[in-house]
Design a protein around this motif. Sequence first.
Motif, mmCIF file in Angstrom:
data_model
loop_
_atom_site.group_PDB
_atom_site.id
_atom_site.type_symbol
_atom_site.label_atom_id
_atom_site.label_comp_id
_atom_site.label_asym_id
_atom_site.label_seq_id
_atom_site.Cartn_x
_atom_site.Cartn_y
_atom_site.Cartn_z
ATOM 1 N N ASP A 108 0.816 -1.209 0.000
ATOM 2 C CA ASP A 108 0.000 0.000 0.000
ATOM 3 C C ASP A 108 0.852 1.263 0.000
ATOM 4 O O ASP A 108 0.336 2.366 -0.101
ATOM 5 C CB ASP A 108 -0.906 0.028 1.234
ATOM 6 N N LEU A 109 2.159 1.093 0.151
ATOM 7 C CA LEU A 109 3.077 2.224 0.192
ATOM 8 C C LEU A 109 4.400 1.794 -0.413
ATOM 9 O O LEU A 109 4.916 0.719 -0.088
ATOM 10 C CB LEU A 109 3.304 2.675 1.646
ATOM 11 N N TRP A 110 4.930 2.625 -1.273
ATOM 12 C CA TRP A 110 6.260 2.401 -1.853
ATOM 13 C C TRP A 110 7.123 3.598 -1.539
ATOM 14 O O TRP A 110 6.690 4.745 -1.710
ATOM 15 C CB TRP A 110 6.167 2.227 -3.375
ATOM 16 N N LEU A 111 8.324 3.358 -1.057
ATOM 17 C CA LEU A 111 9.279 4.416 -0.761
ATOM 18 C C LEU A 111 10.399 4.351 -1.781
ATOM 19 O O LEU A 111 10.961 3.279 -2.014
ATOM 20 C CB LEU A 111 9.874 4.227 0.638
ATOM 21 N N TYR A 149 13.920 11.565 4.818
ATOM 22 C CA TYR A 149 13.175 10.390 4.388
ATOM 23 C C TYR A 149 11.651 10.469 4.525
ATOM 24 O O TYR A 149 10.954 9.657 3.937
ATOM 25 C CB TYR A 149 13.633 9.159 5.171
ATOM 26 N N MET A 150 11.118 11.364 5.310
ATOM 27 C CA MET A 150 9.688 11.330 5.609
ATOM 28 C C MET A 150 8.866 12.357 4.818
ATOM 29 O O MET A 150 7.721 12.618 5.145
ATOM 30 C CB MET A 150 9.464 11.528 7.118
ATOM 31 N N GLN A 151 9.418 12.931 3.802
ATOM 32 C CA GLN A 151 8.675 13.850 2.964
ATOM 33 C C GLN A 151 7.603 13.083 2.190
ATOM 34 O O GLN A 151 7.683 11.878 2.058
ATOM 35 C CB GLN A 151 9.623 14.588 2.001
ATOM 36 N N VAL A 152 6.602 13.776 1.650
ATOM 37 C CA VAL A 152 5.535 13.077 0.929
ATOM 38 C C VAL A 152 5.944 12.689 -0.478
ATOM 39 O O VAL A 152 5.394 11.753 -1.051
ATOM 40 C CB VAL A 152 4.221 13.894 0.880
ATOM 41 N N TRP A 153 6.899 13.369 -1.059
ATOM 42 C CA TRP A 153 7.332 13.011 -2.413
ATOM 43 C C TRP A 153 8.311 11.841 -2.337
ATOM 44 O O TRP A 153 8.763 11.479 -1.271
ATOM 45 C CB TRP A 153 7.906 14.216 -3.164
ATOM 46 N N ALA A 154 8.576 11.242 -3.477
ATOM 47 C CA ALA A 154 9.405 10.034 -3.594
ATOM 48 C C ALA A 154 8.712 8.832 -2.957
ATOM 49 O O ALA A 154 9.339 7.925 -2.438
ATOM 50 C CB ALA A 154 10.811 10.229 -3.009
ATOM 51 N N LYS A 155 7.381 8.850 -3.017
ATOM 52 C CA LYS A 155 6.586 7.762 -2.473
ATOM 53 C C LYS A 155 5.360 7.534 -3.359
ATOM 54 O O LYS A 155 4.918 8.431 -4.059
ATOM 55 C CB LYS A 155 6.124 8.092 -1.055
ATOM 56 N N LEU A 156 4.834 6.329 -3.301
ATOM 57 C CA LEU A 156 3.542 6.005 -3.894
ATOM 58 C C LEU A 156 2.635 5.542 -2.763
ATOM 59 O O LEU A 156 3.002 4.651 -1.997
ATOM 60 C CB LEU A 156 3.658 4.884 -4.924
ATOM 61 N N ARG A 158 -1.279 4.163 -1.721
ATOM 62 C CA ARG A 158 -2.515 3.618 -2.272
ATOM 63 C C ARG A 158 -3.646 4.588 -1.906
ATOM 64 O O ARG A 158 -3.870 4.892 -0.745
ATOM 65 C CB ARG A 158 -2.795 2.216 -1.747
ATOM 66 N N ASN A 159 -4.352 5.069 -2.911
ATOM 67 C CA ASN A 159 -5.400 6.073 -2.728
ATOM 68 C C ASN A 159 -6.494 5.593 -1.774
ATOM 69 O O ASN A 159 -6.972 6.356 -0.938
ATOM 70 C CB ASN A 159 -5.991 6.452 -4.093
ATOM 71 N N ARG A 160 -6.874 4.346 -1.866
ATOM 72 C CA ARG A 160 -7.931 3.797 -1.014
ATOM 73 C C ARG A 160 -7.598 3.980 0.469
ATOM 74 O O ARG A 160 -8.467 4.347 1.269
ATOM 75 C CB ARG A 160 -8.109 2.307 -1.340
#
Length: 168
Positions: A108-111, A149-156, A158-160
């Motif tokens: 549900d999350l990709w870093l 490392y904890m910024q919102v960019w550079a991540k995917l 899951r919208n749900r």
Amino acid sequence: MISIIIPAHNAEKTIERAIYSIRELNVDTEIIVVENASNDLTVEIIKKLQNKLDNIVFAQSEKGVSKARNEGLKLARGEWIAFLDADDYYEKEIGDLIQKAVEDIACDLWLFGHVAGSECRPVSTQTQLYESECINSIRVEMINNPTKYMQVWAKLFRNRIIKENGLY
């Protein structure tokens, strides 16, 4: 589909590069550009690109990057969410990695790592990802260095998960 949200405040010099870098990924995307209180040609440039490209959604919000991102989240229709700052861009080579990530139904999350100036900032090494005992050390490193490392960019994301939990 990935909804890529770009907050754009006074981004006339960089917004076009950001948008075209997304197009070059060869991944199914919806590009949501949220202009927020610019006083330059940002709006005109976005509207010109919107007329030229079929996957751009244009929106406006009050001033503030968080307000722009939240507005983008409301509009996002993709299964995945990504954030890209208007002065950043994707390297074309990352497209294959992003495509593999969105096809993984277990996560549900990709870093992702990123480059800041000339410094390469990986989240972990390839070896660490496959050694479960290293996961806790990666978490600790992220918490110890949140601005790295904890910024919102550079991540995917899951919208749900975002919608179900009201994460705005």
